[in-house]
Design a protein around this motif. Structure first.
Motif, short mmCIF file in Angstrom:
data_model
loop_
_atom_site.label_atom_id
_atom_site.label_comp_id
_atom_site.label_asym_id
_atom_site.label_seq_id
_atom_site.Cartn_x
_atom_site.Cartn_y
_atom_site.Cartn_z
N LEU A 20 -21.02 15.49 6.83
CA LEU A 20 -21.02 14.67 8.04
C LEU A 20 -19.66 14.84 8.70
O LEU A 20 -18.63 14.49 8.12
CB LEU A 20 -21.26 13.19 7.70
CG LEU A 20 -21.17 12.20 8.86
CD1 LEU A 20 -22.27 12.50 9.88
CD2 LEU A 20 -21.27 10.79 8.35
N ASP A 21 -19.62 15.44 9.87
CA ASP A 21 -18.37 15.67 10.61
C ASP A 21 -18.25 14.63 11.71
O ASP A 21 -19.20 14.40 12.46
CB ASP A 21 -18.35 17.06 11.26
CG ASP A 21 -18.20 18.17 10.25
OD1 ASP A 21 -17.52 17.95 9.22
OD2 ASP A 21 -18.74 19.26 10.48
N ILE A 22 -17.07 14.01 11.80
CA ILE A 22 -16.75 13.10 12.90
C ILE A 22 -15.51 13.68 13.56
O ILE A 22 -14.46 13.77 12.94
CB ILE A 22 -16.47 11.67 12.40
CG1 ILE A 22 -17.70 11.11 11.67
CG2 ILE A 22 -16.07 10.77 13.55
CD1 ILE A 22 -17.45 9.77 10.98
N THR A 23 -15.64 14.09 14.81
CA THR A 23 -14.54 14.73 15.52
C THR A 23 -14.20 13.90 16.75
O THR A 23 -15.03 13.72 17.62
CB THR A 23 -14.91 16.16 15.94
OG1 THR A 23 -15.30 16.89 14.78
CG2 THR A 23 -13.75 16.85 16.61
N ALA A 24 -12.98 13.36 16.76
CA ALA A 24 -12.50 12.57 17.88
C ALA A 24 -10.99 12.43 17.76
O ALA A 24 -10.45 12.51 16.65
CB ALA A 24 -13.14 11.19 17.88
N VAL A 27 -10.52 7.82 15.28
CA VAL A 27 -11.71 7.23 14.66
C VAL A 27 -11.30 5.85 14.19
O VAL A 27 -10.39 5.70 13.38
CB VAL A 27 -12.22 8.08 13.48
CG1 VAL A 27 -13.40 7.40 12.80
CG2 VAL A 27 -12.61 9.47 13.96
N ASP A 28 -11.93 4.82 14.72
CA ASP A 28 -11.56 3.44 14.45
C ASP A 28 -12.61 2.80 13.56
O ASP A 28 -13.78 2.72 13.95
CB ASP A 28 -11.45 2.69 15.78
CG ASP A 28 -10.76 1.36 15.67
OD1 ASP A 28 -10.30 1.01 14.56
OD2 ASP A 28 -10.68 0.66 16.68
N ILE A 29 -12.22 2.36 12.36
CA ILE A 29 -13.12 1.69 11.42
C ILE A 29 -12.63 0.26 11.26
O ILE A 29 -11.52 0.03 10.79
CB ILE A 29 -13.16 2.39 10.06
CG1 ILE A 29 -13.63 3.84 10.22
CG2 ILE A 29 -14.04 1.63 9.08
CD1 ILE A 29 -13.52 4.67 8.96
N VAL A 35 -13.01 -1.03 2.81
CA VAL A 35 -13.58 0.28 3.08
C VAL A 35 -13.72 0.96 1.73
O VAL A 35 -12.74 1.12 1.00
CB VAL A 35 -12.70 1.14 4.02
CG1 VAL A 35 -13.25 2.54 4.17
CG2 VAL A 35 -12.56 0.45 5.37
N THR A 36 -14.93 1.34 1.35
CA THR A 36 -15.20 1.93 0.05
C THR A 36 -15.53 3.40 0.22
O THR A 36 -16.35 3.75 1.05
CB THR A 36 -16.39 1.22 -0.64
OG1 THR A 36 -16.08 -0.17 -0.74
CG2 THR A 36 -16.65 1.79 -2.01
N VAL A 37 -14.87 4.25 -0.58
CA VAL A 37 -15.15 5.68 -0.57
C VAL A 37 -15.61 6.05 -1.97
O VAL A 37 -14.87 5.87 -2.94
CB VAL A 37 -13.90 6.50 -0.19
CG1 VAL A 37 -14.18 7.99 -0.24
CG2 VAL A 37 -13.39 6.09 1.19
#
Length: 68
Positions: A20-24, A27-29, A35-37
């Motif tokens: 899953l790529d998020i390109t910006a 990126v605001d979470i 936040v769990t990884v």
């Protein structure tokens, strides 16, 4: 299969076959509790993680620096 799914218990799931790529530029979470990884976190070389003046930084010498 790939899908974006909204479950009845309030979860929004994004399922990807491989990546899953998020390109910006930013990126605001916004998480109110955590936040769990579930997996490894890979940082590009010489990037920092900041938190109210403190930071963690990886280096090309495979060292992790903690600073304030």
């Amino acid at each position: 299969g790939e899908e974006i799914y909204a479950s009845a218990n309030g979860h929004l799931e994004i399922n990807s076959g491989t990546t899953l790529d998020i390109t910006a530029p930013t990126v605001d979470i916004n998480a109110s509790t955590a936040v769990t990884v579930d997996g490894n976190v890979l940082m590009e070389t010489d990037k920092k993680i900041y938190q109210k003046g403190a930071f963690m930084q990886s280096s090309t010498h495979q060292a992790l620096t903690l600073g304030y």
